[in-house]
Design a protein around this motif. Structure first.
Motif, short mmCIF file in Angstrom:
data_model
loop_
_atom_site.label_atom_id
_atom_site.label_comp_id
_atom_site.label_asym_id
_atom_site.label_seq_id
_atom_site.Cartn_x
_atom_site.Cartn_y
_atom_site.Cartn_z
N ASN A 198 0.78 -1.33 0.14
CA ASN A 198 -0.10 0.06 0.08
C ASN A 198 0.78 1.16 0.12
OD1 ASN A 198 1.11 -0.23 2.62
ND2 ASN A 198 -0.88 0.25 3.63
N LYS A 247 3.63 1.47 -2.21
CA LYS A 247 4.26 1.59 -3.24
C LYS A 247 3.67 2.66 -4.26
CE LYS A 247 6.38 -3.07 -3.06
NZ LYS A 247 6.20 -4.22 -3.47
N GLU A 248 2.44 3.06 -4.13
CA GLU A 248 1.76 4.03 -4.85
C GLU A 248 2.55 5.50 -4.68
OE1 GLU A 248 -0.83 4.33 -7.11
OE2 GLU A 248 -0.62 1.68 -7.04
N ASN A 289 2.20 7.08 -15.27
CA ASN A 289 1.75 7.36 -14.00
C ASN A 289 2.04 8.34 -13.13
OD1 ASN A 289 3.98 6.28 -13.20
ND2 ASN A 289 3.20 4.25 -12.84
N LYS A 342 4.84 9.05 -11.96
CA LYS A 342 5.74 8.81 -10.78
C LYS A 342 7.22 8.77 -11.33
CE LYS A 342 2.35 5.66 -8.81
NZ LYS A 342 2.09 4.16 -8.40
N SER A 396 -1.58 14.58 -9.62
CA SER A 396 -2.46 13.24 -9.91
C SER A 396 -2.72 13.47 -11.48
CB SER A 396 -3.77 13.37 -8.96
OG SER A 396 -4.53 14.49 -9.33
#
Length: 318
Positions: free
Chosen positions: A186, A188-189, A215, A217, A316
């Motif tokens: 949970n 790693k996002e 994404n 990241k 985001s």
């Protein structure tokens, strides 16, 4: 219960060595005459599963230290020392010659009894689709957890399109960082990677760490350095930075590879043979890199100061 030997392995390895080394070699499986008919149409398959008997294995420990990582239970390991010393490996079938199967990737020594052969079928032998839907990176995470960098590089090559030293360096750095950061699923996002080059190195980072441009990241800063910093979005000051210690390392250690690269890629005037030779050497170097100590290549720093573009951490998808 009766188990029958259907054949035997012919290998250059007479005694056990590291499985990673053995998997890079070719072997022959000789099938006993009474079972040869069972090989009918086996040429239709590219990969086979070989079930064999660890005939030199003696005893076992239910709890023991593995090659990498802490102690754990026998049934969570690939150790040949087991109550029922049976091994299974997926190999590439190179060709069949009568009762002989020429294969690549078998980690069994010369004289190993073969108990069974089955075709590898991804739709049957991979975990269920429901598991893949729940955790798309489950296989990658396992490879990182157990530091199986050889297979991780194989998969990264599928993403990147070829194998090369800088792809391997990206895989090596990302796998090491994720292990050291010890992120829960949970968490790693919240992982981010700041790369300082646009090269094959970055693809190794993207595939292994799961931090991509798509994404949001992966953050790119054009410093023309083979370097990356991994951080958690919630704690950007707590990070790990990896920088290649010698930017000319590949050129110095592998002059033939560097010469071919200049001819084939930079000047774009290499022959077909030059291209094939470069591909072969590049691949050999790549797999050599992921098996080495990471400190041989990288300077690793903790909690470095890093300037990030406004909004890059908490941005985001829109």
């Amino acid at each position: 219960m009766e188990v029958k030997k259907i054949g035997e392995v012919r290998s250059k390895y007479k005694e056990p060595v590291g499985p990673d080394e053995m998997k890079k070699s070719k072997s022959i499986i000789e099938i006993k005459a009474e079972y040869v008919d069972g090989l009918d149409q086996i040429d239709d398959y590219e990969y086979l599963q070989i079930i064999f008997y660890f005939h030199k294995s003696e005893g076992y420990d239910l709890i023991s230290k593995r090659r990498k990582g802490p102690e754990r239970g026998l049934f969570t390991s690939r150790s040949p020392r087991r109550p029922s010393p049976i091994g299974i490996t997926t190999v590439e079938l190179l060709k069949r010659e009568g009762n002989k199967l020429h294969v690549y990737g078998l980690d069994a020594i010369d004289g190993t009894p073969v108990l069974d052969i089955k075709p590898y079928a991804s739709f049957m032998d991979q975990p269920s689709l429901s598991l893949q839907k729940k955790t798309p990176r489950y296989h990658i995470n396992d490879l990182i957890k157990y530091q199986n960098l050889h297979e991780l590089l194989l998969k990264a090559g599928e993403f990147h399109g070829h194998y090369c030293p800088y792809l391997a360096l990206g895989v090596l750095a990302a796998a090491d960082a994720l292990n050291k950061l010890n992120l829960k699923n949970n968490e790693k996002e919240g992982l981010r990677a700041v790369v300082e080059t646009k090269s094959c190195f970055t693809d190794g980072i993207q595939y292994t760490a799961g931090t991509t441009f798509g994404n949001n990241k992966l953050i790119y800063q054009d410093f023309d350095k083979t370097a990356v910093t991994f951080l958690k979005s919630a704690e950007p000051d707590k990070n790990l930075r990896y920088q290649l210690q010698d930017s000319d390392y590949i050129k110095k250690k592998y002059p033939e590879a560097a010469k071919l690269f200049k001819k084939v890629i930079t000047k774009e005037n290499g022959s077909k043979n030059d291209k094939e030779k470069m591909k072969e050497i590049w691949q050999e170097i790549a797999f050599e890199i992921v098996e080495a100590d990471i400190n041989k290549y990288f300077k690793i720093e903790e909690n470095v100061e890093i300037e990030l573009p406004d909004g890059s951490i908490n941005q985001s998808l829109k």
